[in-house]
Design an enzyme around this catalytic site. Structure first.
Site, PDB file in Angstrom:
ATOM      1  N   HIS A   1      16.272  60.504  12.221  1.00 54.71           N
ATOM      2  CA  HIS A   1      16.984  60.605  10.948  1.00 54.71           C
ATOM      3  C   HIS A   1      16.019  60.373   9.776  1.00 54.71           C
ATOM      4  O   HIS A   1      15.924  61.194   8.857  1.00 54.71           O
ATOM      5  CB  HIS A   1      18.120  59.562  10.925  1.00 54.71           C
ATOM      6  CG  HIS A   1      18.919  59.546   9.663  1.00 54.71           C
ATOM      7  ND1 HIS A   1      20.124  60.177   9.538  1.00 54.71           N
ATOM      8  CD2 HIS A   1      18.675  58.981   8.456  1.00 54.71           C
ATOM      9  CE1 HIS A   1      20.601  60.004   8.312  1.00 54.71           C
ATOM     10  NE2 HIS A   1      19.738  59.271   7.626  1.00 54.71           N
ATOM     11  N   GLU A   2      15.274  59.278   9.824  1.00 53.36           N
ATOM     12  CA  GLU A   2      14.354  58.968   8.725  1.00 53.36           C
ATOM     13  C   GLU A   2      13.199  59.977   8.664  1.00 53.36           C
ATOM     14  O   GLU A   2      12.697  60.300   7.589  1.00 53.36           O
ATOM     15  CB  GLU A   2      13.823  57.541   8.841  1.00 53.36           C
ATOM     16  CG  GLU A   2      14.906  56.460   8.824  1.00 53.36           C
ATOM     17  CD  GLU A   2      15.866  56.548   7.632  1.00 53.36           C
ATOM     18  OE1 GLU A   2      15.456  57.080   6.577  1.00 53.36           O
ATOM     19  OE2 GLU A   2      17.028  56.124   7.760  1.00 53.36           O
TER      20      GLU A   2
ATOM     21  N   HIS B   1      14.340  62.787   6.522  1.00 56.23           N
ATOM     22  CA  HIS B   1      14.137  62.484   5.099  1.00 56.23           C
ATOM     23  C   HIS B   1      12.653  62.664   4.722  1.00 56.23           C
ATOM     24  O   HIS B   1      12.324  63.239   3.688  1.00 56.23           O
ATOM     25  CB  HIS B   1      14.546  61.037   4.796  1.00 56.23           C
ATOM     26  CG  HIS B   1      16.033  60.815   4.703  1.00 56.23           C
ATOM     27  ND1 HIS B   1      16.808  61.468   3.773  1.00 56.23           N
ATOM     28  CD2 HIS B   1      16.869  59.984   5.384  1.00 56.23           C
ATOM     29  CE1 HIS B   1      18.077  61.048   3.898  1.00 56.23           C
ATOM     30  NE2 HIS B   1      18.140  60.166   4.874  1.00 56.23           N
TER      31      HIS B   1
ATOM     32  N   GLU C   1      20.209  64.018   2.570  1.00 63.02           N
ATOM     33  CA  GLU C   1      20.906  63.646   3.801  1.00 63.02           C
ATOM     34  C   GLU C   1      21.041  64.849   4.743  1.00 63.02           C
ATOM     35  O   GLU C   1      21.046  64.683   5.966  1.00 63.02           O
ATOM     36  CB  GLU C   1      22.275  63.050   3.461  1.00 63.02           C
ATOM     37  CG  GLU C   1      22.956  62.322   4.596  1.00 63.02           C
ATOM     38  CD  GLU C   1      22.322  60.970   4.946  1.00 63.02           C
ATOM     39  OE1 GLU C   1      21.402  60.505   4.223  1.00 63.02           O
ATOM     40  OE2 GLU C   1      22.712  60.398   5.974  1.00 63.02           O
TER      41      GLU C   1
END
Lengths: 507, 507
Positions: free
Chosen positions: A273-274, A277, A303
């Site tokens: 997820h990170e 980003h 997001e």
């Protein structure tokens, strides 16, 4: 200013000079903001326990300097002068984004900014204590005070419009609250029956993990995941933080993660997820660093990048076909790819905590918060009613009722921070991720084979070309149109979710 | 402003208001500077390779903001108004220190500041290349340009005074260049014969180390050293950096070190040195954070704290009686305390490199640089003569001649940074360390027993009370007088060095 320009009329000759002064100022504003980002990263990841008082002073000073730069009279003047000037598309985007931020900032009296900052600072220990003691009453007055201040804040910016809409636009200025509402309503209307069917299904998904896994081994595993996905280590790093986040610039976009001994998939998912980003940040054009053209679009788009990698790649069957052996290498878990795939996609309707929710029920946590915070700002819901309404909606959407407010309406920090209108961007990001992934596959063909082979270049390149490289050149709605050829829609997410989970749960 | 003040006369009623506005501004200035310090620490210790372009922009913006705050017209006005006001001692110190910095800063035209910044930035790769290629000629013009700019800089500040003195005062405003010169001359005159005698001595000091030591083991060893000495980990941390340094505030003072596989004493010494800097920072009064009262005195005083711990504690016989077993625990070196003591104090006159020099010959490296840089700024020495003069002085002071300029006049970065007048503060710090240590023992009795027992509280407390807690309340000369009851003198250092090394080398 060029020599050519000097021979033109006065007005034209002034134009490049004004734009250059404007741009220099804008860059300083962005650089100070990024300096603050480094201090915040350090505070979360590196700073010793007792460093807080000094760090708070440093950060609040940078924030004041930054605010002064944004509300500067010279900047007002340059924005006026640049209005209607003959600028190129990129320059116009820099002016548009700066003007928007400037105009919001100058409308809010500085004493209100200070009162909000002070109130939310003081609210933090009150919320923590109330959460620890499961005592919503001890927090209610504080929440009421924050809501009043945020209403005042919205009114200062635009007293003619729905205050919740004004607050929402702080995080998502271009999608429109009506669009967001329609999408969240569709998620509620279509996911609740799907979750019900899953709840009724007899299928038990596999879970190849058992017992506790060493933190050092888990770290090696998530580093391997980042290697596999193509994280650029020369422009980033991985550390641990209690609440994982990503921060930085196109020259240095860092990732954090955390480790739960008995749940290595938590670290894998949160790292991917990170990473999503960070790849967005790393993909921003370096030549525009310090201006909106070199800065990311708003929260939903950011997001969308994290969710695309976390869910459409990291929770896909071909990814686990690629990555299963690596899990075995680092954790000694010898299981079929399908077992990891199932474990990564198990739906838990009875989970009460948003940040621990699965890909599907997550959105019910968001819809619930959205409905409550909108009604609070509108004055259609009293603070003291929040626990009851929260619990009723949990029952309605997920069929489960929290026993305590600590596991209910006290679980999140956002309202205490004064963030109203933030929650929806999480779900909007997931929805956009599905739309972008579908558009990428429309252009590139199915990506399953590439993922299975560990070739992530096509999807990286597509996202860079269609999203990252634009920075804030386009408004968010235009960006979505340019990248996908369509308006923002929940169709792709709902189709994806329906197909994937009905297949998994045979329902 | 208090209600009482409002009823007083206009002038008196204004006084506290002015001071408060002044102090608020000064704090912002310090907080921005400290934010820059965090960014620099991150750059040296954490930042990924390709982060430099963004970090350079962030740092130069903070530096511009900081300069604007220091040269601010409002600040000029407050300083004028506060002149002759009835302030307490602490307030007067804050005004004195801020006025000094402000007055220097406003005298230097901003285009000169920019030219120096640009020239020294561009000089860095030129110096690196010249050092790598052992090609002083390729660097000579650059050095000449920097010297010219630094002369201009000194002239802008005070055209009536010795430009080298003006530059020296940037780093050491209160000791007086004449005092510094006398001390450096005494070091030269008295240490050269001592070093000669050591060189002639037949004594071979012990060296219990052999082969390479694992970095992880060395790190455990230096962490144990920090534990032993009483480093406050809640307000600090240890990391590695190519050139060890210490940075931070009284809330967060960090240490860095480095590891040489075959020389674990390098890491131990350098860690204790940086620990000394950090304890000074940690000992500054927290209630005055953000003002000169809460900030350290200048470079010589800071260096006195690092040298006191590195040399008077870390190179003492009782320290090794305490610490020998710990070395054995971590590195498996089983030797008598006396052997470690000898190894930590071996004199190497044939060493060419300042940063690798022992406690004694180190000062000859400084005297040489001081004499050369003073003559360069005075115009008494041409740049092209530097290599020859350097080598002659090395021969004269240490009896050794570099074969290359890379190991000679190209070894240090300081002149390339534009730092002229900085080198002397290293030796002045050692000299002051000896004077302070003698004063502490005068108050507390011999500290040998305490050190042997690992009780560092008395020396910590003495230094905090007599040095750290004062921040910049006193000028440096006053601080020395207050702490030691004497003027600044080389007597204690020379006595200490003479006794210690004549005993060790039996000469």
């Amino acid at each position: 200013m060029t020599t050519d320009a000097e021979s033109e009329s006065d007005t034209d000759a002034d134009a490049p000079g004004t734009y250059e002064r404007f741009e220099k100022h804008v860059k300083r504003y962005h650089y100070v903001g990024d300096a603050g980002g480094v201090l915040q990263w350090d505070q979360e990841v590196m700073m010793p326990d007792e460093g807080t008082p000094a760090r708070a002073k440093q950060l609040s000073t940078l924030s004041t300097v930054s605010h002064e730069m944004l509300t500067d009279d010279d900047l007002s003047g340059w924005l006026d002068e640049l209005d209607g000037q003959n600028l190129d598309e990129g320059q116009r985007a820099n002016v548009r984004e700066t003007r928007r931020e400037h105009e919001r900032a100058v409308k809010v009296p500085s004493d209100l900014v200070e009162r909000i900052s002070e109130t939310t600072s003081n609210a933090l220990p009150v919320w923590k204590e109330a959460k620890a003691e499961d005592d919503f009453d001890a927090y209610a007055d504080t929440l009421e005070e924050i809501i009043q201040l945020k209403r005042e804040y919205a009114e200062a910016i635009d007293s003619d419009r729905d205050p919740y809409e004004v607050l929402f636009e702080e995080y998502e200025p271009y999608l429109g609250l009506d669009t967001a509402e329609q999408i969240l309503e569709r998620l509620r209307d279509e996911l609740v029956p799907l979750i019900d069917d899953i709840d009724d299904s007899d299928v038990e998904l596999a879970d190849p993990f058992s017992g506790a896994y060493d933190e050092a081994d888990q770290e090696e595993l998530v580093r391997a995941a980042l290697d596999t996905l193509g994280y650029d280590w020369d422009r980033g790093r991985l550390d641990t933080a209690p609440h994982p986040f990503s921060t930085g610039t196109q020259f240095d976009a860092r990732v954090t993660t955390r480790f739960q001994a008995e749940d290595p998939l938590d670290a894998v998912g949160s790292t991917i997820h990170e990473f999503g980003h960070a790849t967005y940040t790393q993909g921003l054009p370096r030549e525009h660093y310090g201006t909106p053209l070199g800065d990311s679009r708003d929260l939903s788009v950011h997001e969308s990048q994290s969710r695309l990698w976390e869910n459409h790649v990291g929770r896909s069957r071909p990814f686990w076909e690629l990555f299963a052996d690596t899990v075995d290498d680092h954790l000694g878990v010898d299981a079929a790819p399908g077992a990891f795939y199932e474990a990564a996609n198990t739906v838990h309707p009875d989970n009460l905590i948003r940040v621990e929710a699965d890909e599907l029920t997550y959105h019910m946590h968001i819809v619930l918060r959205f409905e409550i915070e909108r009604d609070l700002i509108h004055g259609d819901l009293d603070v003291e009613e929040v626990p009851q309404v929260w619990n009723e909606k949990m029952e309605e959407y997920l069929g489960v009722r929290p026993d305590t407010d600590s596991e209910g309406c006290l679980q999140d920090i956002h309202w205490t921070h004064g963030s109203f209108g933030y929650f929806p961007t999480y779900s909007l990001g997931s929805v956009l991720a599905a739309q972008l992934y579908a558009a990428a596959e429309d252009d590139l063909g199915s990506l399953d084979g590439q993922i299975r082979e560990g070739n992530f270049d096509p999807i990286h390149d597509w996202l860079t070309e269609n999203v990252h490289a634009h920075g804030s050149r386009y408004t968010t709605d235009d960006l979505i149109r340019e990248a996908t050829g369509e308006e923002f829609t929940a169709d792709y997410f709902l189709d994806y979710a329906d197909a994937k989970y009905r297949e998994l749960y045979d329902c």
